[in-house]
Design a protein around this motif. Structure first.
Motif, mmCIF file in Angstrom:
data_model
loop_
_atom_site.group_PDB
_atom_site.id
_atom_site.type_symbol
_atom_site.label_atom_id
_atom_site.label_comp_id
_atom_site.label_asym_id
_atom_site.label_seq_id
_atom_site.Cartn_x
_atom_site.Cartn_y
_atom_site.Cartn_z
ATOM 1 N N TRP A 1 9.326 43.606 -12.496
ATOM 2 C CA TRP A 1 8.993 42.539 -13.792
ATOM 3 C C TRP A 1 10.772 42.066 -13.696
ATOM 4 N N SER A 2 10.967 40.605 -14.216
ATOM 5 C CA SER A 2 11.899 40.044 -14.382
ATOM 6 C C SER A 2 11.683 39.259 -15.614
ATOM 7 N N VAL A 3 12.884 38.667 -15.998
ATOM 8 C CA VAL A 3 12.821 37.971 -17.490
ATOM 9 C C VAL A 3 13.489 36.811 -17.117
ATOM 10 N N THR A 4 12.934 35.843 -18.027
ATOM 11 C CA THR A 4 14.423 34.026 -17.955
ATOM 12 C C THR A 4 14.551 34.222 -18.863
ATOM 13 N N GLU A 5 15.818 32.894 -18.885
ATOM 14 C CA GLU A 5 17.037 33.386 -19.703
ATOM 15 C C GLU A 5 17.396 31.722 -20.555
ATOM 16 N N PHE A 6 16.114 30.511 -20.398
ATOM 17 C CA PHE A 6 16.183 29.262 -21.122
ATOM 18 C C PHE A 6 15.383 29.256 -21.988
ATOM 19 N N LYS A 7 16.487 28.470 -22.932
ATOM 20 C CA LYS A 7 16.011 27.749 -24.352
ATOM 21 C C LYS A 7 14.545 27.811 -23.959
ATOM 22 N N ASP A 8 13.936 28.187 -24.310
ATOM 23 C CA ASP A 8 12.220 27.724 -24.864
ATOM 24 C C ASP A 8 11.266 27.960 -23.542
ATOM 25 N N LYS A 9 11.834 28.827 -22.481
ATOM 26 C CA LYS A 9 11.418 28.783 -21.382
ATOM 27 C C LYS A 9 11.660 30.563 -21.545
ATOM 28 N N ARG A 10 12.075 31.534 -22.566
ATOM 29 C CA ARG A 10 11.796 32.995 -22.046
ATOM 30 C C ARG A 10 11.094 33.804 -22.657
#
Length: 342
Positions: free
Chosen positions: A326-335
């Motif tokens: 698992w991972s997490v994404t950081e950018f606005k509207d793409k989290r």
């Protein structure tokens, strides 16, 4: 692993020493006044909603798509104040009784620092709740912590948070503090700490005070991400450094329970922009980012082989839960929090 971009290196530069100071004393004083709760109770009162397979723009051109992903709500998608970074889970901890993901966020504006927070997210109820991480003071007050919090890892009740310059900060998940047990409201949303007889946390209901610090002994190494490897006989804590250009980044592993000192092994990375790393047996998984518009990559090192796999836009820290990576994404509207096959 030299041929594939991971070169064994001297372990001494990455040694850590314990510097508890008065952190534990301040945290204990707060817990005595406010009263401690746990992760399960926090999740039962979670006030925000995850969306299964929402914010699909985070996946970009990734094929195949992840088997599962969960998007944060619109308020947390839209904000340019907070950015998700670190990820850990209940399986890392081994002592949390319910499935949970924990995500660290840092506050980006240069003025009016609000520190770092952790989201506790349930993949069963699709609910989540933020808690503010704070540094307690001996006088019974507390303040925000101004770091990047690029990675987090839970082991037992302890939450390890990467501090870029210092090393690892430690928080006690058995010492979650619910401000509503100490007062009827959540105080002033613009204030932090104790003011008179009231506790304030920028409007957050829950705070988690820091209880310990492991500081890097030699100047030079940075601590960008952290994870747990439970695949062997002795669990290990992994941490390492992000670098814009290669080489220079590194990863190292310490046996758990954590006692500082030198890592059991360390490697210099031949890859730039590594945002997270986790090992399983003889295989390493590295999360590599690009920018806010291009897909990242998952680099898989197994012995002398290197495999590159597709990853979403803006991938960060790594963890393993339910047999998936698992991972997490950081950018606005793409989290999103997303899972792929190991």
């Amino acid at each position: 692993m030299a041929a594939t971009g991971m070169v064994p290196t001297d372990k001494a530069p990455y040694a850590l020493r314990q510097e508890t100071g008065d952190l534990a004393e301040g945290a204990a004083k707060l817990a005595g006044e406010i009263g401690a709760t746990g992760v399960e109770a926090l999740l039962a009162s979670a006030n925000r909603n995850l969306r299964s397979k929402g914010a699909a723009g985070a996946l970009g051109s990734m094929k195949p798509k992840p088997s599962e992903w969960y998007a944060f709500d619109d308020r947390d998608q839209d904000t340019t104040d907070w950015y998700p970074q670190g990820l850990t889970c209940g399986e890392d901890s081994g002592s949390i009784g319910v499935p949970v993901f924990m995500v660290s966020w840092y506050f980006k504006p240069g003025a009016g620092e609000r520190g770092i927070r952790v989201s506790f997210a349930s993949p069963k109820s699709l609910k989540y709740q933020h808690a503010l991480l704070v540094e307690a003071k001996p006088d019974g007050s507390y303040g925000p912590i101004n770091i990047h919090a690029g990675g987090i890892a839970a082991y037992g009740d302890l939450l390890y948070v990467a501090d870029t310059e210092k090393g690892l900060r430690v928080f006690d998940l058995g010492n979650l503090l619910d401000l509503r047990t100490a007062q009827n409201d959540l105080g002033d949303a613009k204030r932090i700490g104790r003011h008179g007889r009231k506790f304030h946390a920028f409007g957050y209901r829950y705070v988690v005070p820091q209880t310990d610090l492991w500081r890097v002994v030699q100047a030079g190494p940075h601590f960008s991400f952290v994870s747990i490897d439970r695949s062997g006989g002795t669990p290990q804590l992994i941490t390492g450094e992000y670098r814009e250009k290669s080489p220079g980044g590194w990863v190292g592993r310490w046996d758990l329970p954590f006692a500082g000192g030198e890592p059991s092994d360390a490697f210099v990375l031949g890859h730039p922009k590594i945002q997270g790393a986790v090992s399983r047996g003889g295989t390493w998984y590295l999360s590599q980012a690009t920018d806010s518009t291009a897909n990242g990559k998952l680099l898989v090192h197994a012995g002398d082989t290197l495999q590159t796999r597709p990853f979403p836009i803006g991938p960060e820290d790594l963890t393993v839960q339910g047999g998936k990576l698992w991972s997490v994404t950081e950018f606005k509207d793409k989290r999103v929090i997303f899972g792929v096959a190991l």
